[in-house]
Motif scaffolding. Structure first.
Motif, PDB file in Angstrom:
ATOM      1  N   ARG A  86     -15.289  -6.654 -31.569  1.00  0.00           N
ATOM      2  CA  ARG A  86     -14.611  -6.715 -31.799  1.00  0.00           C
ATOM      3  C   ARG A  86     -13.870  -8.146 -33.318  1.00  0.00           C
ATOM      4  NH1 ARG A  86     -12.901 -10.408 -27.456  1.00  0.00           N
ATOM      5  NH2 ARG A  86     -10.945 -10.855 -27.559  1.00  0.00           N
ATOM      6  N   PRO A  87     -13.178  -7.608 -34.033  1.00  0.00           N
ATOM      7  CA  PRO A  87     -12.873  -8.443 -35.300  1.00  0.00           C
ATOM      8  C   PRO A  87     -12.728 -10.164 -35.046  1.00  0.00           C
ATOM      9  CG  PRO A  87     -11.996  -6.047 -35.548  1.00  0.00           C
ATOM     10  CD  PRO A  87     -12.350  -6.574 -33.825  1.00  0.00           C
ATOM     11  N   GLY A  88     -13.299 -10.449 -35.519  1.00  0.00           N
ATOM     12  CA  GLY A  88     -12.853 -12.402 -35.481  1.00  0.00           C
ATOM     13  C   GLY A  88     -13.955 -12.759 -34.057  1.00  0.00           C
ATOM     14  N   HIS A  89     -13.579 -12.210 -33.276  1.00  0.00           N
ATOM     15  CA  HIS A  89     -14.804 -13.234 -32.121  1.00  0.00           C
ATOM     16  C   HIS A  89     -16.141 -12.406 -32.163  1.00  0.00           C
ATOM     17  CE1 HIS A  89     -10.836 -13.097 -30.275  1.00  0.00           C
ATOM     18  NE2 HIS A  89     -10.428 -12.529 -31.208  1.00  0.00           N
ATOM     19  N   ALA A  90     -16.898 -13.850 -32.392  1.00  0.00           N
ATOM     20  CA  ALA A  90     -17.786 -13.064 -32.261  1.00  0.00           C
ATOM     21  C   ALA A  90     -19.106 -12.646 -31.267  1.00  0.00           C
ATOM     22  CB  ALA A  90     -18.923 -14.502 -33.229  1.00  0.00           C
ATOM     23  N   ASP A  91     -20.272 -11.997 -30.721  1.00  0.00           N
ATOM     24  CA  ASP A  91     -20.189 -12.415 -28.803  1.00  0.00           C
ATOM     25  C   ASP A  91     -21.879 -11.956 -29.299  1.00  0.00           C
ATOM     26  OD1 ASP A  91     -20.852 -10.685 -27.010  1.00  0.00           O
ATOM     27  OD2 ASP A  91     -20.073  -9.049 -27.191  1.00  0.00           O
ATOM     28  N   ALA A  96     -29.282  -9.663 -31.298  1.00  0.00           N
ATOM     29  CA  ALA A  96     -30.358  -8.775 -31.273  1.00  0.00           C
ATOM     30  C   ALA A  96     -30.430  -8.197 -32.247  1.00  0.00           C
ATOM     31  CB  ALA A  96     -31.148  -8.444 -29.936  1.00  0.00           C
ATOM     32  N   ALA A  97     -29.240  -7.251 -32.507  1.00  0.00           N
ATOM     33  CA  ALA A  97     -28.562  -5.994 -33.550  1.00  0.00           C
ATOM     34  C   ALA A  97     -28.646  -6.447 -34.899  1.00  0.00           C
ATOM     35  CB  ALA A  97     -27.815  -5.355 -33.217  1.00  0.00           C
ATOM     36  N   VAL A  98     -28.206  -7.860 -35.633  1.00  0.00           N
ATOM     37  CA  VAL A  98     -28.331  -8.723 -36.573  1.00  0.00           C
ATOM     38  C   VAL A  98     -29.541  -8.497 -36.766  1.00  0.00           C
ATOM     39  CG1 VAL A  98     -26.541 -10.906 -37.252  1.00  0.00           C
ATOM     40  CG2 VAL A  98     -25.743  -9.379 -35.546  1.00  0.00           C
ATOM     41  N   ILE A  99     -30.398  -9.838 -35.977  1.00  0.00           N
ATOM     42  CA  ILE A  99     -31.515 -10.051 -36.975  1.00  0.00           C
ATOM     43  C   ILE A  99     -32.196  -9.338 -36.904  1.00  0.00           C
ATOM     44  CG2 ILE A  99     -33.333 -10.685 -35.613  1.00  0.00           C
ATOM     45  CD1 ILE A  99     -32.012 -12.773 -33.745  1.00  0.00           C
ATOM     46  N   ALA A 100     -32.083  -7.937 -35.922  1.00  0.00           N
ATOM     47  CA  ALA A 100     -33.327  -6.200 -35.604  1.00  0.00           C
ATOM     48  C   ALA A 100     -32.742  -5.873 -37.226  1.00  0.00           C
ATOM     49  CB  ALA A 100     -32.654  -5.729 -35.266  1.00  0.00           C
ATOM     50  N   ASN A 120     -25.290  -8.906 -45.517  1.00  0.00           N
ATOM     51  CA  ASN A 120     -24.355  -8.804 -45.324  1.00  0.00           C
ATOM     52  C   ASN A 120     -24.309 -10.547 -44.630  1.00  0.00           C
ATOM     53  OD1 ASN A 120     -21.653  -7.105 -46.230  1.00  0.00           O
ATOM     54  ND2 ASN A 120     -22.214  -5.924 -44.869  1.00  0.00           N
ATOM     55  N   PRO A 121     -22.411 -10.906 -44.460  1.00  0.00           N
ATOM     56  CA  PRO A 121     -22.682 -12.756 -43.578  1.00  0.00           C
ATOM     57  C   PRO A 121     -23.399 -12.754 -42.514  1.00  0.00           C
ATOM     58  CG  PRO A 121     -21.546 -12.124 -45.349  1.00  0.00           C
ATOM     59  CD  PRO A 121     -21.880 -11.075 -45.547  1.00  0.00           C
ATOM     60  N   ILE A 122     -24.044 -13.876 -42.190  1.00  0.00           N
ATOM     61  CA  ILE A 122     -24.588 -13.325 -40.352  1.00  0.00           C
ATOM     62  C   ILE A 122     -23.370 -14.830 -40.347  1.00  0.00           C
ATOM     63  CG2 ILE A 122     -26.195 -12.848 -40.743  1.00  0.00           C
ATOM     64  CD1 ILE A 122     -27.241 -14.978 -40.952  1.00  0.00           C
ATOM     65  N   HIS A 123     -23.305 -15.445 -38.826  1.00  0.00           N
ATOM     66  CA  HIS A 123     -23.124 -16.815 -38.658  1.00  0.00           C
ATOM     67  C   HIS A 123     -23.709 -16.588 -37.502  1.00  0.00           C
ATOM     68  CE1 HIS A 123     -20.178 -18.220 -35.348  1.00  0.00           C
ATOM     69  NE2 HIS A 123     -19.336 -19.033 -36.107  1.00  0.00           N
ATOM     70  N   LYS A 124     -24.715 -18.188 -37.826  1.00  0.00           N
ATOM     71  CA  LYS A 124     -25.957 -18.554 -37.529  1.00  0.00           C
ATOM     72  C   LYS A 124     -25.987 -19.404 -36.093  1.00  0.00           C
ATOM     73  CE  LYS A 124     -26.334 -21.076 -40.888  1.00  0.00           C
ATOM     74  NZ  LYS A 124     -25.040 -20.092 -42.207  1.00  0.00           N
ATOM     75  N   SER A 125     -24.680 -19.874 -35.822  1.00  0.00           N
ATOM     76  CA  SER A 125     -24.694 -20.376 -34.370  1.00  0.00           C
ATOM     77  C   SER A 125     -24.659 -18.817 -33.260  1.00  0.00           C
ATOM     78  CB  SER A 125     -23.433 -21.225 -34.505  1.00  0.00           C
ATOM     79  OG  SER A 125     -22.408 -20.341 -35.016  1.00  0.00           O
ATOM     80  N   TYR A 128     -28.693 -18.425 -32.352  1.00  0.00           N
ATOM     81  CA  TYR A 128     -29.627 -18.937 -32.305  1.00  0.00           C
ATOM     82  C   TYR A 128     -29.691 -18.383 -30.597  1.00  0.00           C
ATOM     83  CZ  TYR A 128     -28.416 -22.329 -35.748  1.00  0.00           C
ATOM     84  OH  TYR A 128     -28.390 -22.503 -37.239  1.00  0.00           O
ATOM     85  N   GLY A 129     -29.101 -18.268 -29.422  1.00  0.00           N
ATOM     86  CA  GLY A 129     -29.023 -17.581 -27.826  1.00  0.00           C
ATOM     87  C   GLY A 129     -30.055 -16.355 -28.469  1.00  0.00           C
ATOM     88  N   ALA A 130     -29.872 -15.645 -29.089  1.00  0.00           N
ATOM     89  CA  ALA A 130     -31.384 -14.753 -28.946  1.00  0.00           C
ATOM     90  C   ALA A 130     -32.392 -15.224 -29.769  1.00  0.00           C
ATOM     91  CB  ALA A 130     -30.739 -13.906 -30.439  1.00  0.00           C
ATOM     92  N   GLY A 131     -32.589 -16.407 -30.192  1.00  0.00           N
ATOM     93  CA  GLY A 131     -34.196 -16.425 -30.810  1.00  0.00           C
ATOM     94  C   GLY A 131     -34.281 -16.913 -32.174  1.00  0.00           C
ATOM     95  N   PHE A 132     -32.875 -16.808 -32.964  1.00  0.00           N
ATOM     96  CA  PHE A 132     -32.608 -17.661 -34.514  1.00  0.00           C
ATOM     97  C   PHE A 132     -32.949 -18.931 -34.195  1.00  0.00           C
ATOM     98  CE2 PHE A 132     -31.403 -17.501 -38.700  1.00  0.00           C
ATOM     99  CZ  PHE A 132     -31.490 -16.335 -39.024  1.00  0.00           C
ATOM    100  N   ALA A 133     -34.015 -19.004 -35.254  1.00  0.00           N
ATOM    101  CA  ALA A 133     -34.021 -20.389 -35.567  1.00  0.00           C
ATOM    102  C   ALA A 133     -34.717 -21.222 -36.756  1.00  0.00           C
ATOM    103  CB  ALA A 133     -35.516 -20.570 -34.943  1.00  0.00           C
ATOM    104  N   TYR A 134     -33.499 -20.561 -37.836  1.00  0.00           N
ATOM    105  CA  TYR A 134     -33.632 -21.028 -39.270  1.00  0.00           C
ATOM    106  C   TYR A 134     -32.226 -21.712 -39.963  1.00  0.00           C
ATOM    107  CZ  TYR A 134     -37.807 -18.014 -38.141  1.00  0.00           C
ATOM    108  OH  TYR A 134     -38.974 -17.174 -37.332  1.00  0.00           O
ATOM    109  N   PRO A 135     -32.022 -22.118 -40.352  1.00  0.00           N
ATOM    110  CA  PRO A 135     -31.113 -22.713 -40.959  1.00  0.00           C
ATOM    111  C   PRO A 135     -30.378 -21.191 -41.801  1.00  0.00           C
ATOM    112  CG  PRO A 135     -32.458 -23.924 -42.083  1.00  0.00           C
ATOM    113  CD  PRO A 135     -33.376 -23.035 -41.339  1.00  0.00           C
ATOM    114  N   GLY A 136     -30.898 -20.505 -42.318  1.00  0.00           N
ATOM    115  CA  GLY A 136     -29.774 -19.183 -42.464  1.00  0.00           C
ATOM    116  C   GLY A 136     -30.805 -18.271 -42.810  1.00  0.00           C
TER     117      GLY A 136
END
Length: 333
Positions: A86-91, A96-100, A120-125, A128-136
């Motif tokens: 959904r545009p504008g609504h991070a889910d 997991a797909a973004v990280i993959a 392409n740009p990511i939304h880091k926060s 985090y719930g999917a195990g992403f532990a990096y500043p960027g």
């Protein structure tokens, strides 16, 4: 003539403008090198349809197949979303797909199946719930490639800048600026300018930290105790380094003509000049990796996602630069 290896283009946050930028970048097709999107093909096809863009989407089974279809369709190596975007609504369900997507693009490039990674740009926060532990992206790519010191460069046609410290508070930044760090980041930068830009003897300008570069210690001593000693050691290694320079005057047109890269002590000191001069063509390049990685110099832009108004210039510039750097690397190899 053989088709050059494609670039690997990551998904970015599905709720942001990355998908729109990807389809518009395919429409531009300015470079002779194809790219393959690691994305959800249904999402990209839906974006093109909703925006009225004539962008056929073609699923491919391997990156090597991208060249054969790129002229007529946007090639996609599928990375399926868990939930509709959904545009504008991070889910978080799609984290997991973004990280993959990033992991697969990196793996393909390390294996030589693709020539570079364009992210392409990511939304880091959201990740985090999917195990992403990096500043960027930069730190994540460093972990994936086992790189001890990744260096962030922002490059535009008229200016290249590198911050010595990146995503840290001003208070923390003061602790991070050491003689050793300045030397290490500058060495990586010089090596990249030689290897990827073909500059045999890079001219490197290093900013001071304090107003007027400390003005002989009256406005701060870091220039005397930390920055100048680092510069002396770099010069002893044969590098063409000037500084410490007053940051408020080192980005004028005359000053920029005297160096190939400007090293800032912290994030905003380096990035504000470049973004002010050329926001739409600035490209984020990660130096020090065993692969080429570029990225647009902006974020996910949730506020305008799905509206058809996102400017693809920075992503197109990222693709063009990745193609240029890959071509030079292939030629020198």
């Amino acid at each position: 003539m053989d088709t050059p290896r494609p670039l690997a283009l990551t998904m970015g946050d599905p709720a942001g403008i990355g998908g729109e930028l990807s389809v518009r970048a395919w429409l531009a097709r300015r470079t002779g090198r194809p790219f393959v999107a690691l994305d959800d093909p249904d999402r990209l096809a839906g974006i093109a349809r909703d925006l009225g863009l004539d962008v056929p989407v073609r699923v491919v089974n391997a990156a090597s197949a991208a060249g054969a279809v790129f002229r007529d369709a946007l090639p996609v190596l599928p990375v399926r979303l868990a939930a509709p975007a959904r545009p504008g609504h991070a889910d978080p369900a799609n984290a997991a797909a973004v990280i993959a997507s990033i992991e697969q693009a990196t793996k393909l490039t390390l294996a030589g199946e693709t020539a570079a990674v364009v992210t392409n740009p990511i939304h880091k926060s959201t990740l985090y719930g999917a195990g992403f532990a990096y500043p960027g992206h930069t730190e994540f790519l460093a972990a994936l490639t086992h790189t001890p010191l990744p260096v962030m460069m922002l490059a535009s046609p008229g200016l290249r800048v590198v911050p010595i410290t990146v995503h840290a508070s001003l208070r923390r930044m003061l602790e991070m600026i050491t003689v050793e760090r300045i030397i290490a980041v500058t060495r990586v930068t010089a090596a990249a300018l030689r290897e990827y830009w073909g500059i045999a003897a890079p001219r490197i300008a290093i900013a001071g930290l304090n107003p007027h570069a400390g003005e002989d210690g009256t406005m701060g001593e870091e220039e005397i105790t930390v920055i100048a000693p680092a510069i002396e050691r770099l010069r002893a290694e044969g590098l063409d380094v000037t500084g410490p320079l007053a940051a408020d005057s080192m980005f004028t047109p005359d000053a920029r003509a005297r160096y190939d890269v400007a090293m800032g002590m912290y994030h905003d000191q380096a990035l504000i000049p470049l973004k002010t001069l050329d926001m739409h063509h600035g490209v984020n390049v990660t130096l020090g990796l065993p692969i080429i990685r570029t990225s647009p110099d902006h974020g996910t832009a949730f506020a305008i996602a799905g509206q058809g108004v996102a400017d693809p210039s920075s992503l197109i510039a990222s693709i063009d630069l990745a193609s240029e750097l890959a071509a030079r690397k292939e030629t020198t190899a």
